[in-house]
Design a protein around this motif. Structure first.
Motif, PDB file in Angstrom:
ATOM      1  N   GLN A 103       0.836  -1.199   0.000  1.00  0.00           N
ATOM      2  CA  GLN A 103       0.000   0.000   0.000  1.00  0.00           C
ATOM      3  C   GLN A 103       0.875   1.255   0.000  1.00  0.00           C
ATOM      4  O   GLN A 103       0.577   2.219  -0.712  1.00  0.00           O
ATOM      5  N   LEU A 104       1.929   1.259   0.781  1.00  0.00           N
ATOM      6  CA  LEU A 104       2.847   2.394   0.800  1.00  0.00           C
ATOM      7  C   LEU A 104       3.437   2.617  -0.588  1.00  0.00           C
ATOM      8  O   LEU A 104       3.535   3.759  -1.062  1.00  0.00           O
ATOM      9  N   GLY A 105       3.810   1.546  -1.255  1.00  0.00           N
ATOM     10  CA  GLY A 105       4.328   1.651  -2.618  1.00  0.00           C
ATOM     11  C   GLY A 105       3.309   2.260  -3.563  1.00  0.00           C
ATOM     12  O   GLY A 105       3.649   3.107  -4.393  1.00  0.00           O
ATOM     13  N   ARG A 106       2.087   1.843  -3.437  1.00  0.00           N
ATOM     14  CA  ARG A 106       1.019   2.409  -4.291  1.00  0.00           C
ATOM     15  C   ARG A 106       0.818   3.892  -3.991  1.00  0.00           C
ATOM     16  O   ARG A 106       0.681   4.704  -4.905  1.00  0.00           O
ATOM     17  N   ASP A 107       0.771   4.238  -2.702  1.00  0.00           N
ATOM     18  CA  ASP A 107       0.552   5.625  -2.307  1.00  0.00           C
ATOM     19  C   ASP A 107       1.669   6.539  -2.812  1.00  0.00           C
ATOM     20  O   ASP A 107       1.421   7.680  -3.201  1.00  0.00           O
ATOM     21  N   ARG A 108       2.887   6.064  -2.777  1.00  0.00           N
ATOM     22  CA  ARG A 108       4.034   6.872  -3.185  1.00  0.00           C
ATOM     23  C   ARG A 108       4.407   6.658  -4.647  1.00  0.00           C
ATOM     24  O   ARG A 108       5.363   7.261  -5.128  1.00  0.00           O
ATOM     25  N   MET A 109       3.675   5.798  -5.325  1.00  0.00           N
ATOM     26  CA  MET A 109       3.973   5.447  -6.721  1.00  0.00           C
ATOM     27  C   MET A 109       5.424   4.965  -6.848  1.00  0.00           C
ATOM     28  O   MET A 109       6.184   5.401  -7.701  1.00  0.00           O
ATOM     29  N   ALA A 110       5.804   4.067  -5.938  1.00  0.00           N
ATOM     30  CA  ALA A 110       7.159   3.519  -5.906  1.00  0.00           C
ATOM     31  C   ALA A 110       7.077   2.000  -5.972  1.00  0.00           C
ATOM     32  O   ALA A 110       6.088   1.395  -5.547  1.00  0.00           O
ATOM     33  N   THR A 111       8.122   1.409  -6.507  1.00  0.00           N
ATOM     34  CA  THR A 111       8.179  -0.054  -6.550  1.00  0.00           C
ATOM     35  C   THR A 111       8.647  -0.566  -5.191  1.00  0.00           C
ATOM     36  O   THR A 111       9.197   0.178  -4.373  1.00  0.00           O
ATOM     37  N   PHE A 112       8.446  -1.849  -4.996  1.00  0.00           N
ATOM     38  CA  PHE A 112       8.924  -2.467  -3.761  1.00  0.00           C
ATOM     39  C   PHE A 112      10.442  -2.332  -3.668  1.00  0.00           C
ATOM     40  O   PHE A 112      10.988  -2.095  -2.597  1.00  0.00           O
ATOM     41  N   GLN A 113      11.135  -2.450  -4.796  1.00  0.00           N
ATOM     42  CA  GLN A 113      12.593  -2.314  -4.814  1.00  0.00           C
ATOM     43  C   GLN A 113      13.020  -0.914  -4.378  1.00  0.00           C
ATOM     44  O   GLN A 113      13.983  -0.749  -3.628  1.00  0.00           O
ATOM     45  N   GLU A 114      12.302   0.113  -4.811  1.00  0.00           N
ATOM     46  CA  GLU A 114      12.620   1.487  -4.407  1.00  0.00           C
ATOM     47  C   GLU A 114      12.423   1.674  -2.908  1.00  0.00           C
ATOM     48  O   GLU A 114      13.230   2.340  -2.246  1.00  0.00           O
ATOM     49  N   LEU A 115      11.359   1.084  -2.366  1.00  0.00           N
ATOM     50  CA  LEU A 115      11.130   1.157  -0.925  1.00  0.00           C
ATOM     51  C   LEU A 115      12.255   0.455  -0.164  1.00  0.00           C
ATOM     52  O   LEU A 115      12.754   0.961   0.841  1.00  0.00           O
ATOM     53  N   ALA A 116      12.659  -0.711  -0.655  1.00  0.00           N
ATOM     54  CA  ALA A 116      13.735  -1.465  -0.002  1.00  0.00           C
ATOM     55  C   ALA A 116      15.058  -0.708  -0.082  1.00  0.00           C
ATOM     56  O   ALA A 116      15.802  -0.641   0.907  1.00  0.00           O
ATOM     57  N   GLU A 162      15.523   2.508  -0.263  1.00  0.00           N
ATOM     58  CA  GLU A 162      15.454   3.635   0.668  1.00  0.00           C
ATOM     59  C   GLU A 162      15.619   3.158   2.107  1.00  0.00           C
ATOM     60  O   GLU A 162      16.352   3.772   2.903  1.00  0.00           O
ATOM     61  N   ALA A 163      14.973   2.056   2.449  1.00  0.00           N
ATOM     62  CA  ALA A 163      15.047   1.544   3.820  1.00  0.00           C
ATOM     63  C   ALA A 163      16.464   1.116   4.173  1.00  0.00           C
ATOM     64  O   ALA A 163      16.973   1.441   5.257  1.00  0.00           O
ATOM     65  N   LEU A 218      21.873   2.011   6.791  1.00  0.00           N
ATOM     66  CA  LEU A 218      23.320   2.191   6.713  1.00  0.00           C
ATOM     67  C   LEU A 218      23.728   3.570   7.223  1.00  0.00           C
ATOM     68  O   LEU A 218      24.711   3.714   7.960  1.00  0.00           O
ATOM     69  N   LYS A 219      22.958   4.598   6.856  1.00  0.00           N
ATOM     70  CA  LYS A 219      23.249   5.959   7.307  1.00  0.00           C
ATOM     71  C   LYS A 219      23.147   6.056   8.830  1.00  0.00           C
ATOM     72  O   LYS A 219      23.982   6.680   9.482  1.00  0.00           O
ATOM     73  N   LYS A 220      22.142   5.422   9.389  1.00  0.00           N
ATOM     74  CA  LYS A 220      21.940   5.434  10.841  1.00  0.00           C
ATOM     75  C   LYS A 220      23.160   4.883  11.572  1.00  0.00           C
ATOM     76  O   LYS A 220      23.525   5.370  12.641  1.00  0.00           O
ATOM     77  N   HIS A 221      23.810   3.897  10.987  1.00  0.00           N
ATOM     78  CA  HIS A 221      24.955   3.263  11.623  1.00  0.00           C
ATOM     79  C   HIS A 221      26.289   3.816  11.128  1.00  0.00           C
ATOM     80  O   HIS A 221      27.346   3.266  11.428  1.00  0.00           O
ATOM     81  N   GLY A 222      26.230   4.903  10.363  1.00  0.00           N
ATOM     82  CA  GLY A 222      27.449   5.582   9.940  1.00  0.00           C
ATOM     83  C   GLY A 222      28.238   4.856   8.867  1.00  0.00           C
ATOM     84  O   GLY A 222      29.441   5.068   8.732  1.00  0.00           O
ATOM     85  N   ILE A 223      27.580   4.018   8.098  1.00  0.00           N
ATOM     86  CA  ILE A 223      28.252   3.282   7.034  1.00  0.00           C
ATOM     87  C   ILE A 223      27.978   3.997   5.715  1.00  0.00           C
ATOM     88  O   ILE A 223      26.822   4.188   5.343  1.00  0.00           O
ATOM     89  N   PRO A 224      29.037   4.426   5.009  1.00  0.00           N
ATOM     90  CA  PRO A 224      28.826   5.140   3.743  1.00  0.00           C
ATOM     91  C   PRO A 224      28.118   4.257   2.715  1.00  0.00           C
ATOM     92  O   PRO A 224      28.403   3.067   2.602  1.00  0.00           O
ATOM     93  N   ILE A 225      27.216   4.874   1.970  1.00  0.00           N
ATOM     94  CA  ILE A 225      26.434   4.145   0.980  1.00  0.00           C
ATOM     95  C   ILE A 225      27.204   3.983  -0.325  1.00  0.00           C
ATOM     96  O   ILE A 225      27.156   2.949  -0.964  1.00  0.00           O
ATOM     97  N   ASP A 226      27.932   5.027  -0.699  1.00  0.00           N
ATOM     98  CA  ASP A 226      28.684   4.982  -1.954  1.00  0.00           C
ATOM     99  C   ASP A 226      30.006   5.720  -1.773  1.00  0.00           C
ATOM    100  O   ASP A 226      30.337   6.180  -0.675  1.00  0.00           O
ATOM    101  N   LEU A 227      30.772   5.817  -2.838  1.00  0.00           N
ATOM    102  CA  LEU A 227      32.086   6.445  -2.769  1.00  0.00           C
ATOM    103  C   LEU A 227      31.996   7.897  -2.327  1.00  0.00           C
ATOM    104  O   LEU A 227      32.793   8.363  -1.507  1.00  0.00           O
ATOM    105  N   ARG A 228      31.019   8.617  -2.825  1.00  0.00           N
ATOM    106  CA  ARG A 228      30.863  10.029  -2.461  1.00  0.00           C
ATOM    107  C   ARG A 228      30.656  10.180  -0.957  1.00  0.00           C
ATOM    108  O   ARG A 228      31.275  11.027  -0.307  1.00  0.00           O
TER     109      ARG A 228
END
Length: 75
Positions: free
Chosen positions: A17-30, A32-33, A38-48
């Motif tokens: 339902q959240l995916g439908r409401d935000r017009m996002a795929t399940f993969q996009e939700l995953a 983001e989550a 990773l950000k919460k635990h201070g682990i960089p997501i990418d090189l930048r």
């Protein structure tokens, strides 16, 4: 890479339902989550992010050590 993750039925329905409401795929939700986790635990997501974190650590390390002024000799 693909991995199998199990959800209880109620949680999965709410995610759909959240995916439908935000017009996002399940993969996009995953994505983001997991990025938020990773950000919460201070682990960089990418090189930048890794470079930003490294630059912040370097600048804070330089500020922690006070520089001594050269002593002047009086005659």
């Amino acid at each position: 890479m693909r991995k199998l993750i199990a959800f209880d039925e109620d949680t999965f329905d709410k995610l759909k339902q959240l995916g439908r409401d935000r017009m996002a795929t399940f993969q996009e939700l995953a994505d983001e989550a997991f990025a938020d986790l990773l950000k919460k635990h201070g682990i960089p997501i990418d090189l930048r992010d890794a470079l930003r974190k490294s630059a912040r650590l370097d600048s804070s390390a330089n500020k922690a050590v006070p520089r001594r002024k050269a002593k002047t000799t009086r005659r």
